[in-house]
Design a protein around this motif. Structure first.
Motif, PDB file in Angstrom:
ATOM      1  N   ASP A 124      94.587 -29.530  46.478  1.00 40.99           N
ATOM      2  CA  ASP A 124      95.470 -28.608  47.191  1.00 40.99           C
ATOM      3  C   ASP A 124      94.852 -28.242  48.542  1.00 40.99           C
ATOM      4  O   ASP A 124      93.684 -27.862  48.616  1.00 40.99           O
ATOM      5  CB  ASP A 124      95.710 -27.345  46.366  1.00 40.99           C
ATOM      6  N   SER A 125      95.628 -28.388  49.610  1.00 34.97           N
ATOM      7  CA  SER A 125      95.098 -28.171  50.957  1.00 34.97           C
ATOM      8  C   SER A 125      94.761 -26.710  51.234  1.00 34.97           C
ATOM      9  O   SER A 125      93.985 -26.424  52.140  1.00 34.97           O
ATOM     10  CB  SER A 125      96.119 -28.655  51.994  1.00 34.97           C
ATOM     11  N   ASN A 126      95.311 -25.772  50.473  1.00 33.53           N
ATOM     12  CA  ASN A 126      95.032 -24.349  50.696  1.00 33.53           C
ATOM     13  C   ASN A 126      93.967 -23.810  49.744  1.00 33.53           C
ATOM     14  O   ASN A 126      92.963 -23.251  50.164  1.00 33.53           O
ATOM     15  CB  ASN A 126      96.322 -23.528  50.560  1.00 33.53           C
ATOM     16  N   THR A 127      94.183 -23.990  48.428  1.00 35.27           N
ATOM     17  CA  THR A 127      93.265 -23.421  47.439  1.00 35.27           C
ATOM     18  C   THR A 127      92.114 -24.346  47.098  1.00 35.27           C
ATOM     19  O   THR A 127      91.136 -23.920  46.497  1.00 35.27           O
ATOM     20  CB  THR A 127      94.022 -23.087  46.152  1.00 35.27           C
ATOM     21  N   ARG A 128      92.229 -25.645  47.444  1.00 31.58           N
ATOM     22  CA  ARG A 128      91.269 -26.686  47.037  1.00 31.58           C
ATOM     23  C   ARG A 128      91.254 -26.861  45.519  1.00 31.58           C
ATOM     24  O   ARG A 128      90.269 -27.313  44.934  1.00 31.58           O
ATOM     25  CB  ARG A 128      89.847 -26.400  47.536  1.00 31.58           C
ATOM     26  N   ASP A 129      92.350 -26.495  44.835  1.00 25.92           N
ATOM     27  CA  ASP A 129      92.464 -26.776  43.409  1.00 25.92           C
ATOM     28  C   ASP A 129      92.523 -28.287  43.191  1.00 25.92           C
ATOM     29  O   ASP A 129      93.180 -29.012  43.951  1.00 25.92           O
ATOM     30  CB  ASP A 129      93.723 -26.126  42.833  1.00 25.92           C
ATOM     31  N   LEU A 130      91.842 -28.768  42.143  1.00 27.07           N
ATOM     32  CA  LEU A 130      91.748 -30.192  41.847  1.00 27.07           C
ATOM     33  C   LEU A 130      92.695 -30.540  40.706  1.00 27.07           C
ATOM     34  O   LEU A 130      92.638 -29.911  39.643  1.00 27.07           O
ATOM     35  CB  LEU A 130      90.318 -30.557  41.459  1.00 27.07           C
ATOM     36  N   THR A 131      93.560 -31.517  40.910  1.00 29.18           N
ATOM     37  CA  THR A 131      94.446 -31.994  39.852  1.00 29.18           C
ATOM     38  C   THR A 131      93.933 -33.348  39.372  1.00 29.18           C
ATOM     39  O   THR A 131      93.867 -34.308  40.151  1.00 29.18           O
ATOM     40  CB  THR A 131      95.893 -32.119  40.353  1.00 29.18           C
ATOM     41  N   VAL A 132      93.545 -33.405  38.102  1.00 28.89           N
ATOM     42  CA  VAL A 132      92.967 -34.616  37.511  1.00 28.89           C
ATOM     43  C   VAL A 132      93.866 -35.074  36.364  1.00 28.89           C
ATOM     44  O   VAL A 132      94.327 -34.245  35.561  1.00 28.89           O
ATOM     45  CB  VAL A 132      91.535 -34.355  36.993  1.00 28.89           C
ATOM     46  N   VAL A 133      94.121 -36.372  36.292  1.00 32.03           N
ATOM     47  CA  VAL A 133      94.941 -36.948  35.226  1.00 32.03           C
ATOM     48  C   VAL A 133      94.044 -37.754  34.294  1.00 32.03           C
ATOM     49  O   VAL A 133      93.305 -38.642  34.737  1.00 32.03           O
ATOM     50  CB  VAL A 133      96.053 -37.849  35.803  1.00 32.03           C
ATOM     51  N   GLY A 147     105.221 -26.025  48.368  1.00 29.28           N
ATOM     52  CA  GLY A 147     104.118 -26.628  49.115  1.00 29.28           C
ATOM     53  C   GLY A 147     104.131 -28.133  48.936  1.00 29.28           C
ATOM     54  O   GLY A 147     105.072 -28.708  48.373  1.00 29.28           O
ATOM     55  N   THR A 148     103.077 -28.789  49.371  1.00 31.00           N
ATOM     56  CA  THR A 148     102.989 -30.235  49.262  1.00 31.00           C
ATOM     57  C   THR A 148     101.540 -30.672  49.148  1.00 31.00           C
ATOM     58  O   THR A 148     100.670 -30.057  49.785  1.00 31.00           O
ATOM     59  CB  THR A 148     103.667 -30.915  50.479  1.00 31.00           C
ATOM     60  N   PRO A 149     101.204 -31.675  48.326  1.00 29.56           N
ATOM     61  CA  PRO A 149     102.122 -32.298  47.366  1.00 29.56           C
ATOM     62  C   PRO A 149     102.251 -31.437  46.114  1.00 29.56           C
ATOM     63  O   PRO A 149     101.447 -30.520  45.903  1.00 29.56           O
ATOM     64  CB  PRO A 149     101.425 -33.622  47.046  1.00 29.56           C
ATOM     65  N   GLU A 172      87.583 -32.913  51.983  1.00 25.65           N
ATOM     66  CA  GLU A 172      87.007 -32.323  53.185  1.00 25.65           C
ATOM     67  C   GLU A 172      87.496 -30.885  53.361  1.00 25.65           C
ATOM     68  O   GLU A 172      88.659 -30.585  53.100  1.00 25.65           O
ATOM     69  CB  GLU A 172      87.395 -33.131  54.436  1.00 25.65           C
ATOM     70  N   VAL A 173      86.603 -30.025  53.803  1.00 22.54           N
ATOM     71  CA  VAL A 173      86.971 -28.677  54.243  1.00 22.54           C
ATOM     72  C   VAL A 173      86.759 -28.634  55.750  1.00 22.54           C
ATOM     73  O   VAL A 173      85.664 -28.897  56.235  1.00 22.54           O
ATOM     74  CB  VAL A 173      86.131 -27.594  53.547  1.00 22.54           C
ATOM     75  N   ASN A 174      87.826 -28.339  56.467  1.00 24.72           N
ATOM     76  CA  ASN A 174      87.751 -28.314  57.929  1.00 24.72           C
ATOM     77  C   ASN A 174      88.581 -27.133  58.432  1.00 24.72           C
ATOM     78  O   ASN A 174      89.682 -27.303  58.956  1.00 24.72           O
ATOM     79  CB  ASN A 174      88.250 -29.627  58.518  1.00 24.72           C
TER      80      ASN A 174
END
Length: 569
Positions: free
Chosen positions: A268-277, A196-198, A366-368
């Motif tokens: 993540d565009s599919n799961t909306r998982d948030l990646t935080v550094v 997937g991306t990114p 955004e969720v669309n």
């Protein structure tokens, strides 16, 4: 006279491909080949897909040129493709096997052939191309406090289609320094383990001599190696220097008073998982990372629950953490559309010296999700009771993904176990849909939130005369397959099966495949019900609490209470 597109000279020119192109046509006994010409400007992945096939069968082939185009057209361009001898064909064209059609092809001109195999068949040909290489961006902080045994940094890979996660390995990145340091970075974590991306990757190097100190001061270069990170089309990220970080450690130990920082890396565009550094000059306290770190506020102001699904348990200068949101209602759908805010809570993330990261707004997403597209039918009646009703039948789930076939076929199935059960012959076949399939019912332009089930039946079908009745019924309470009993039928639609009907529709699919029913608009606009000759159409309502006996429609009873239909005497 044969069709022009049966010859290479008459092939339909689709031009230089830069985006997907689709064409709809048909092949059959009198038009056995459709030829298309496409060009690739650079080496690219080329995908060919045939969909919306009719009753017949057809296939697709891909040919590359062995000679210049002008020479090929001069040699065999005026012949019907099927009349070209094997020797002449092999001298001018190279057949690319089906197993290689989805792989990268060299720049040049190609011919696509849609060939007839049986019957007469409509088709939709889609030609897709992937020309873009994936890219990489570095996120690395400077190191000013010694004592740690390792150093972590993050590289984010992006592509127009999908990054191949199998290419993310311990051989991707080389870290070097003017002081002689030379080490391949080890992969620590990936933001998502599926293609997937990114995709964000955290890499780690070990400190020279076992721990960072002033002897390690200097500039360190982070370089992506050649032919390492690719997309799913086999295109690689360009190698080269991604960036640098500085090591500048004082010889005199100083107290650590610098608080950690936090940044939202991706959503993540599919799961909306948030990646935080999280970053710190000494070390993030991994034990301080938990489900209470973030606050996610929905468009209506409610707070959503987050939980940690990926985190390394060791302290380090950089920690990449993935959080998963519990979506409203349990799954993401178009009812959840809007802007969501993400904030780091106070007194949550600290470093090894107990300095807490300040509360801050990390960003928004955004969720669309587009509304589900369904097949719509409207009906009005003027018998004993005036009726106004409308329903929509969907082939997609609330989250926008296709509803999987319950029988395991690659078609979008409508009925549990029904595909494959149909056999020609007299009698009738009854199939009942999966309870997971939702058919929202609307009355008087107002949505009723109860769901209806759908049954498809072939009544009194005679395979010799090719006559009978096709019936679709909507009802509230399912009954066992092949045991109709009495159900709470709301209303139904009937089609008279004739030779013309059988010639234009596949009877197996009209009772088994939701995709086929929607594509052919069998439940569609009543005013277009006679679009094919020989199709009869009945809009008689079948009322709640009554069953169909012997294939006839019972007279609707008087309305004494609320029903799913708005009725007026």
């Amino acid at each position: 006279m044969s069709n022009a597109d049966n010859k290479l000279r008459g092939a339909k020119n689709l031009g230089v491909l830069s985006s997907p192109i689709s064409r709809t046509d048909k092949v059959g006994l009198t038009d056995q080949d459709d030829l298309y010409r496409v060009s690739l400007k650079q080496r690219s992945r080329l995908d060919l897909t045939l969909t919306k096939l009719g009753k017949g069968r057809c296939a697709v082939e891909l040919y590359a040129l062995k000679r210049p185009l002008a020479q090929v057209l001069r040699q065999i361009g005026k012949l019907d493709f099927r009349k070209i001898g094997r020797k002449e064909r092999n001298a001018n064209l190279k057949l690319i096997p089906a197993a290689q059609q989805g792989r990268s092809q060299n720049a040049g001109i190609y011919f696509v052939r849609v060939l007839h195999q049986a019957g007469n068949s409509r088709y939709r040909l889609q030609v897709a191309v992937d020309t873009a290489n994936p890219t990489a961006s570095l996120s690395a902080s400077n190191l000013s406090v010694g004592g740690n045994s390792s150093y972590d940094f993050t590289v984010t890979y992006s592509d127009d289609v999908a990054v191949n996660v199998n290419s993310l390995t311990n051989n991707n990145i080389l870290v070097t320094s003017t002081n002689g340091f030379n080490q391949l970075a080890s992969r620590v974590s990936i933001s998502n383990t599926g293609n997937g991306t990114p995709r964000s990757v955290t890499y780690r190097i070990t400190a020279p001599g076992g721990s960072w100190d002033s002897a390690d001061n200097g500039s360190y270069s982070i370089t992506l190696q050649a032919n390492q990170v690719s997309d799913t089309s086999g295109k690689f990220v360009a190698p080269g220097l991604l960036g640098n970080f500085q090591v500048n450690i004082s010889q005199t130990p100083v107290s650590d008073q610098e608080a950690p920082t936090a940044n939202l890396l991706s959503v993540d565009s599919n799961t909306r998982d948030l990646t935080v550094v999280y970053r710190d000059n000494v070390a993030i306290n991994a034990a301080s990372i938990d489900d209470s770190d973030l606050q996610v506020i929905s468009p209506n102001g409610s707070q959503l629950v987050t939980r940690v699904i990926a985190n390394n348990s060791s302290n380090s200068t950089t920690r990449t953490v993935i959080y998963r949101i519990t979506p409203p209602g349990g799954s993401w759908d178009n009812a959840d559309n809007g802007s969501y805010s993400i904030a780091l809570q106070a007194n949550q993330i600290n470093d090894s010296s107990s300095n807490f990261a300040a509360a801050k707004q990390l960003g928004t997403f955004e969720v669309n999700i587009p509304p589900r597209i369904g097949n719509q039918y409207s009906i009005t009646g003027t018998d004993e009771t005036n009726i106004s009703a409308q329903f929509k039948l969907f082939s997609t789930a609330p989250d926008g993904n296709p509803i999987p076939d319950q029988a395991g076929s690659n078609l979008t199935g409508l009925f549990t176990g029904a595909i494959g059960n149909f056999t020609s012959g007299s009698g009738r076949l009854e199939s009942i849909n999966s309870p997971d399939l939702v058919v929202p019912f609307q009355s008087d332009n107002k949505v009723s939130f109860e769901s209806l089930n759908l049954r498809a039946e072939l009544l009194n079908y005679n395979p010799v005369a090719q006559t009978g009745t096709l019936e679709y019924r909507f009802f509230q309470e399912p009954v066992n397959e092949f045991q109709p009993g009495v159900d709470k039928t709301i209303f139904g639609l009937r089609f008279t099966i004739t030779e013309d009907f059988v010639a234009n529709f596949d009877l197996n699919l009209v009772v088994n495949s939701l995709e086929y029913i929607v594509q052919n608009n069998l439940l569609g606009d009543g005013s277009n019900s006679n679009k094919l000759s020989g199709i009869g159409f009945s809009d008689d309502p079948i009322w709640q609490g009554k069953d169909i006996a012997g294939g006839s429609v019972l007279t609707p009873p008087a309305t004494t209470g609320p029903t799913n239909l708005v009725a007026k005497v």
